[in-house]
Every structure is written in structure tokens, then in C-alpha cells.
Design an enzyme around this catalytic site. Structure first.
Site, PDB file in Angstrom:
ATOM      1  N   ARG A   1      15.546  -8.853  38.763  1.00 21.11           N
ATOM      2  CA  ARG A   1      14.095  -8.653  38.625  1.00 21.11           C
ATOM      3  C   ARG A   1      13.398  -8.486  39.975  1.00 21.11           C
ATOM      4  O   ARG A   1      12.406  -7.781  40.094  1.00 21.11           O
ATOM      5  CB  ARG A   1      13.475  -9.816  37.854  1.00 21.11           C
TER       6      ARG A   1
ATOM      7  N   TYR B   1     -12.468   1.754  41.112  1.00 23.31           N
ATOM      8  CA  TYR B   1     -11.721   2.316  39.978  1.00 23.31           C
ATOM      9  C   TYR B   1     -12.055   1.481  38.726  1.00 23.31           C
ATOM     10  O   TYR B   1     -11.899   0.266  38.727  1.00 23.31           O
ATOM     11  CB  TYR B   1     -10.233   2.245  40.328  1.00 23.31           C
TER      12      TYR B   1
ATOM     13  N   ASP C   1      -8.451  -0.521  47.873  1.00 20.74           N
ATOM     14  CA  ASP C   1      -7.710   0.456  47.079  1.00 20.74           C
ATOM     15  C   ASP C   1      -7.678   1.735  47.905  1.00 20.74           C
ATOM     16  O   ASP C   1      -8.684   2.419  48.057  1.00 20.74           O
ATOM     17  CB  ASP C   1      -8.421   0.673  45.730  1.00 20.74           C
TER      18      ASP C   1
ATOM     19  N   LYS D   1      -0.018   8.236  42.117  1.00 20.59           N
ATOM     20  CA  LYS D   1      -0.759   9.446  42.474  1.00 20.59           C
ATOM     21  C   LYS D   1       0.037  10.264  43.504  1.00 20.59           C
ATOM     22  O   LYS D   1       1.012  10.871  43.154  1.00 20.59           O
ATOM     23  CB  LYS D   1      -2.156   9.059  42.961  1.00 20.59           C
TER      24      LYS D   1
HETATM   25  C1  LIG Z   1      -5.109   5.889  39.162  1.00 23.06           C
HETATM   26  C2  LIG Z   1      -5.733   4.906  40.049  1.00 23.06           C
HETATM   27  C3  LIG Z   1      -5.356   3.567  40.000  1.00 23.06           C
HETATM   28  C4  LIG Z   1      -4.395   3.016  38.989  1.00 23.06           C
HETATM   29  O1  LIG Z   1      -3.105   3.509  39.097  1.00 23.06           O
HETATM   30  P1  LIG Z   1      -2.114   3.435  37.840  1.00 23.06           P
HETATM   31  O2  LIG Z   1      -0.785   3.583  38.455  1.00 23.06           O
HETATM   32  O3  LIG Z   1      -2.494   4.555  36.940  1.00 23.06           O
HETATM   33  O4  LIG Z   1      -2.311   2.112  37.190  1.00 23.06           O
HETATM   34  C5  LIG Z   1      -5.952   2.700  40.887  1.00 23.06           C
HETATM   35  N1  LIG Z   1      -6.875   3.118  41.752  1.00 23.06           N
HETATM   36  C6  LIG Z   1      -7.265   4.384  41.819  1.00 23.06           C
HETATM   37  C7  LIG Z   1      -8.308   4.782  42.809  1.00 23.06           C
HETATM   38  C8  LIG Z   1      -6.726   5.328  40.964  1.00 23.06           C
HETATM   39  O5  LIG Z   1      -7.151   6.579  40.992  1.00 23.06           O
END
Ligand SMILES: *Cc1c(COP(=O)(O)O)cnc(C)c1O
Length: 406
Positions: free
Chosen positions: A72, A125, A198, A223
Site C-alpha cells: 500500500r 477549485y 493548488d 491534468k
Molecule cells: C481538476 C482539478 C483538481 C482535482 O483533480 P482530480 O484529479 O480531478 O481530483 C484540483 N484542482 C484543480 C485546480 C483542478 O483543476
């Protein structure tokens, strides 16, 4: 000379079971124990994908002596990805999570206690806001949302004696406001307040939060790092050993794990991140400039454009742009926004971004969740500019804007 000839390429000696097993055991048993691997036959460019919950330990002592004893916590592919991300982020500790959202919520949980106060940028987000409002409040954490345009002094004026963490996102989701991250991180540190950003837009590449004094750099690897719209993964990076240990412990405590196949794919994406981002950024700016000249467009929200309110901060802090930005249409009849989106042929309609393909969404329903009103003067759209030829993308937008304006 058959005996002395080299075996043909691809032939290999089979590993046989130990003679005692082979001769005495039933075939049922031999089918369980034959074909085990001890070490790797060769080195490949990518890491081995070790699919393992069980880890076989070499001897009885190793069961309890701190040897890696369970899958894990990650195996070869996850460790290779963590090492590469530490390089990207300039971090001493990196942890992986099964999505970007999980990385955000888990790292927020890891550093907060009941009774703490949290300041979150209003352009965060949106699922993070839902987590704060629904989950954190249940655990006695209070949350306030602040204006992304506040400077460090204005923001720290909102901090009280129980404020433990400030969450930043720059540029902000959907509205792309820039924050003075370095000034906020410094002011927060002086007050003993942690910072978390973020950094998905910067993808760890265009902006280096840890070098600007931020405590925790989080990104949705889903992303740009993955880059192909087919894997969920998130990371948390830090240079603070105590915080790193807290996040590692919380992974253990909560049982988070990521699959080796996903880690492999994400590392594969990371190899071409820099090259892809260059192209996304360049094409994105070309499309943004083109949109700014179209009669149906009121405003383009892109910090790399000289007229943008965040341009000075972007120029100071970022080494480039990605392919994600917003634009505001001149107000039209209520059905026109959907008509515009439905007229697009190359831009897919989809919420994610960072893959090789172009995407578009309308944003206004999401802005309703904000604490502070957003007045942009018309419907807000968001584009992700992919790796297609840019003239084909502007032609697609041209046709859809004609439909909007019709
Ligand atoms: C898409 C996104 C997330 C979340 O990512 P996931 O892998 O889809 O959970 C977090 N922050 C931003 C700015 C995003 O665009």
C-alpha cells in the site's frame, strides 16, 4: 556445433522449481509456486510495474524490522514517480494520492485540528469548497473565504488566533486572479500560519511554490503531468520535514494508496511535460489574443496577456503559461451560450483539462457557489487549448462565435 551455438535471441532458460517441490508436490501446489520472480531480468526505461498488495519478506526478522512489508505504501513505480516529482517541485518529501482532490483534502486534514480556523481563496477549485463546508465543519474547523485580489497584509488581517492554514490557488479556478504568493507565504510564516497552494495550473513546472516559501505544494497530476486525460492522481510536496512526516502518517492512518499502473502512466506523462506545456502555452496565448479581437468577446482572462490585472505577478513569478484561460462573451440571448458550445466541433465539452485535446465549458453555474459576487459583464467561458494546429482551433471558435452572434 549445436552445443556451442548461442541460443537464438529471445530464448531463455526457464527457472525451475526446487527439485523437492517439483518431484513431491501436487500439480495444484506447483501451479501456485512456479514462475515466481526473484529480481528483474533486465532494466527498462520506465520503472517495473510491481502489482503487489503482498510483499514477500526475505526472512522472519524482516517481518518486524521496518523492511518495506506491504504494497500500500507503494513499490517501484510509485517510488520512481515520487522521486521525479521531488525533482520537479524542489521538494524533500512527496506523497501520492488517488486524485488531485484527494491530495488537497487529505493534506488539509493532515495539518488541521478541531477548533482551527482556515482561510480559503474564494476562487478555489469548487470541490475543495464543498469539502471545507461539508466535512471540515463537522469536525469543528471554521472556514472563511477570502478575495483572491487581497494583498498579504489584507489577507493576514483576516487571520485570528486559531487560524492554522491559508489555502491559495493562483491563478484562481475559472476567474484566473493572481495572488502574491511569496508575500502571502512570508507574512503567514511570520504569524505561524501554514500555507498550501493548488498549483495545478503551473503543473509544478511554470511556477515553483516551495521556492516562494509555500508550505505545501499540491497539484492534480490528472491534468498536465499525466497529460492524456486517462489517469487520476494527485501529489503533495513539501520541504518541511515535520509536515512531510504528518502527511506520510496520515496516508498510513487513512489507508490511501495509488495503483502502480497509474503511477507508471503519470511518470510517462511527466517525461514530456515541459515540451507539451511549451506548446499548450504558446497556442493558448495565440488563441487568447485572437479572441480578444473578436466582436463577440468582451474580455479575455489570461494572466500572460499584458492587459490582465494579474500580469505583473505572472511575469514576476511564472516561467510560462499553460493552455487554460477564460473569456467573457458580450451578453446575448439566454440560449446563445449553449448554442455557442454546441457549435464547437474541435473543442470537446468537458470539465477536465491538461490533456492533449482542446476543451470548452461555460462557467456561470459554478460561480454561484462563491462567497463574493463575481461581476464580469457577460457569460464566462473557459477554454483548454490542446495540441491541435492553432488555425484549426480559431476556425472552430470563429464558426461558433458566428452562431453566438447570429
Ligand atoms: C481538476 C482539478 C483538481 C482535482 O483533480 P482530480 O484529479 O480531478 O481530483 C484540483 N484542482 C484543480 C485546480 C483542478 O483543476
Amino acid at each position: 556445433m549445436i552445443g556451442g551455438a548461442k541460443p537464438p535471441y529471445g530464448c531463455r532458460q526457464h527457472h525451475s522449481l526446487a527439485p523437492t517441490l517439483a518431484t513431491r508436490m501436487d500439480e495444484e501446489t506447483r501451479l501456485i509456486h512456479a514462475g515466481q520472480t526473484d529480481g528483474l531480468p533486465a532494466r527498462t526505461v520506465g520503472p517495473p510495474v510491481q502489482r503487489g498488495s503482498t510483499v514477500l519478506l526475505p526472512n522472519a526478522r524482516a517481518l518486524y524490522d521496518g523492511t518495506l512489508g506491504y504494497g500500500r505504501a507503494g513499490l517501484a513505480a510509485q517510488f520512481a514517480l515520487m522521486d521525479a516529482l521531488a525533482e520537479l517541485e524542489g521538494a524533500t518529501a512527496v506523497q501520492l494520492f488517488p486524485s488531485g482532490l484527494a491530495a488537497l483534502t487529505a493534506s488539509i486534514m493532515a495539518v488541521l485540528e478541531a477548533g482551527d480556523h482556515l482561510l480559503v481563496v474564494d476562487s478555489v477549485y469548487k470541490p475543495v469548497r464543498q469539502f471545507c463546508d461539508k466535512v471540515l465543519r463537522r469536525f469543528g474547523v471554521t472556514v472563511d473565504y477570502y478575495d483572491p485580489r487581497l494583498d498579504a497584509a489584507g489577507l493576514l488581517a483576516l487571520a485570528g488566533p486559531t487560524t492554522r492554514l491559508i489555502v491559495l490557488e493562483s491563478p484562481g479556478s475559472l476567474t484566473f486572479e493572481m495572488q502574491d504568493v511569496a508575500a502571502i507565504a512570508t507574512a503567514a510564516r511570520q504569524r505561524g500560519v501554514l500555507t498550501l497552494i493548488d498549483n495545478t495550473w503551473g503543473a509544478g513546472r511554470l511556477f515553483k511554490p516551495l521556492a516562494h516559501g509555500v508550505g505545501l505544494s499540491v497539484q492534480a497530476l490528472t491534468k498536465y503531468v499525466c497529460g492524456h486525460s486517462d489517469v487520476f492522481m494527485g501529489s503533495v510536496a513539501t520541504t518541511d520535514a515535520a509536515i512531510g512526516a504528518r502527511i506520510a502518517a496520515s496516508i498510513q492512518d487513512h489507508g490511501w494508496a495509488v495503483s502502480p499502473d497509474d503511477a507508471y502512466q503519470t511518470l510517462r506523462g511527466l517525461r514530456t511535460l515541459a515540451t507539451r506545456l511549451d506548446r499548450h502555452g504558446e497556442s493558448g496565448l495565440t488563441v487568447a489574443r485572437w479572441l480578444a479581437d473578436q466582436p463577440q468577446v468582451l474580455r479575455v482572462l489570461h494572466p500572460a496577456l499584458p492587459g490582465d490585472p494579474g500580469h505583473a505577478l505572472w511575469s514576476r513569478d511564472f516561467s510560462g503559461a499553460c493552455g487554460l484561460f477564460g473569456f467573457v462573451l458580450r451578453p446575448g440571448a439566454p440560449d446563445r451560450v449553449e448554442a455557442f458550445l454546441d457549435a464547437l466541433k474541435l473543442f470537446g465539452l468537458g470539465f477536465s483539462w491538461g490533456g492533449f485535446e482542446s476543451l470548452a465549458i461555460s462557467c456561470d453555474p459554478q460561480l454561484k457557489a462563491r462567497t463574493l459576487p463575481v461581476a464580469l459583464g457577460g457569460p464566462l467561458m473557459r477554454l483548454h487549448v490542446g495540441l491541435e494546429a492553432v488555425d484549426d482551433l480559431t476556425a472552430d471558435l470563429r464558426a461558433a462565435l458566428d452562431v453566438y452572434g447570429a
